[in-house]
Design an enzyme around this catalytic site. Sequence first.
Site, PDB file in Angstrom:
ATOM      1  CB  CYS A 123      17.900  61.196 -27.779  1.00 46.86           C
ATOM      2  SG  CYS A 123      19.690  61.131 -27.678  1.00 46.86           S
ATOM      3  CB  SER A 170       6.089  53.063 -11.567  1.00 42.31           C
ATOM      4  OG  SER A 170       6.712  52.894 -12.812  1.00 42.31           O
TER       5      SER A 170
HETATM    6  C1  LIG Z   1       8.692  48.475 -16.787  1.00 44.14           C
HETATM    7  C2  LIG Z   1       9.481  48.475 -15.548  1.00 44.14           C
HETATM    8  C3  LIG Z   1       9.037  49.157 -14.396  1.00 44.14           C
HETATM    9  C4  LIG Z   1       7.779  49.988 -14.408  1.00 44.14           C
HETATM   10  O1  LIG Z   1       6.607  49.224 -14.497  1.00 44.14           O
HETATM   11  P1  LIG Z   1       5.246  49.939 -14.915  1.00 44.14           P
HETATM   12  O2  LIG Z   1       4.191  48.898 -14.714  1.00 44.14           O
HETATM   13  O3  LIG Z   1       5.383  50.328 -16.351  1.00 44.14           O
HETATM   14  O4  LIG Z   1       5.053  51.108 -14.014  1.00 44.14           O
HETATM   15  C5  LIG Z   1       9.790  49.082 -13.255  1.00 44.14           C
HETATM   16  N1  LIG Z   1      10.936  48.355 -13.221  1.00 44.14           N
HETATM   17  C6  LIG Z   1      11.393  47.688 -14.285  1.00 44.14           C
HETATM   18  C7  LIG Z   1      12.644  46.901 -14.172  1.00 44.14           C
HETATM   19  C8  LIG Z   1      10.691  47.731 -15.483  1.00 44.14           C
HETATM   20  O5  LIG Z   1      11.159  47.076 -16.545  1.00 44.14           O
END
Ligand SMILES: *Cc1c(COP(=O)(O)O)cnc(C)c1O
Length: 395
Positions: free
Chosen positions: A324, A71
């Site tokens: 949900c 993220s």
């Molecule tokens: C899991 C995921 C994220 C977020 O990654 P985190 O390390 O959990 O913040 C972003 N993009 C995709 C496609 C994901 O599957």
Amino acid sequence: MKIYADNAATTKLSKKALEAMLPFLTENYGNPSSLYTSGQLAREAVEKARETVARCIGASPREIYFTSGGSEADNQAILSAAELGKKAGKTHIVSDTIEHHAVLHTLKKLEKQGFEVTYLPAHENGIVRVEELEAALRDDTCLVTIMYANNEIGTLQPVREIGAVCRSRGILFHTDAVQAVGHVPVDVNLDNVDMLSASAHKFHGPKGVGFLYVRKGVKLLSFIEGGAQERGKRAGTENVAGICGTAVALEEAVENMPANALKLTALRDRLIKGLAEIPHSALNGDPLKRLPSNVSFCFEGIEGESLLLLLDDRGIEASSGSACTSGSLDPSHVLLAIGRVHDVAHGSLRLTLGDDATEEQVDYIIKQTGEVVSYLRSFSPVWRNLVSGKAEFIL
Ligand SMILES: *Cc1c(COP(=O)(O)O)cnc(C)c1O
């Protein structure tokens, strides 16, 4: 039987990764910025990890910035590219409708600040079309951000072709490769990407750590102000153990990739074939251009949430596209984007197999899912309307 089939949500930490992490959580606790021995040991470990990570995606170590996860990498890549674009008078961004929320919500924030975003359709097969991307590019486009592989339906985007188009137009290309890195071959040069996000816990590394690749020569704004860590772009004392775990997990995943991909693809196709025999069901996304571990289905006349709870009772941990659980009644934006109507999208099931999955487990999942779907339909008012002809079947 106990089966964890939600590897797109997170994966089990690898033993090797844990072993690589432990010394930095116990005796070797020095700060990598300190000049004495224990600090320098930590510094060396971080830089060795950076080299390993870089090698696994065909990058050079100086192009890797460790982050707190996927993220953060997505946010920072997009915000940095947007701000630099704005300075050059370019405020148009191209993305698509099935991105992860880390990308979509960042783009929404930019739209509020005056950026214009074109969201390409992902069509019924969950794949964007390069011609449509090409047509969407403008003189004021500062960024294209298209994911490598989708987290819900597993579809793989034509990243290489998209990258080539962006390159020829001199437009920055970012890809959220969180679901791809460690699972399918990723090479930043062959794939023509300028920026790429990855997350350790999606490839058997620890949670709370990931990285952003930024091609040499591409300008990057600093994303956390403070100390000079990560070449002055991301302040904060490094997550030394997490970074070491990331490198070891990725190296292991890349090493095992050919064998795992072959095995998982066969299991995936067995699972798809089995679930497709359940009446009024349909696979979501392209049957072939998808991650080796991903199976996503919709079953008409049921609620995905109930399906998940009953499967959990039978030892199967999976996920549903319906949101949900997150307190919203809206079904998955991805399923809606590929043309599933609300009712159908609500009856979704995502199974993402682990490297240790077996045929026996797949057959168990098929049998249990079939039974639970029939059971739920036996008292579903929606299903009753469908069989009595009051409503029309869609699948
Ligand atoms: C899991 C995921 C994220 C977020 O990654 P985190 O390390 O959990 O913040 C972003 N993009 C995709 C496609 C994901 O599957």
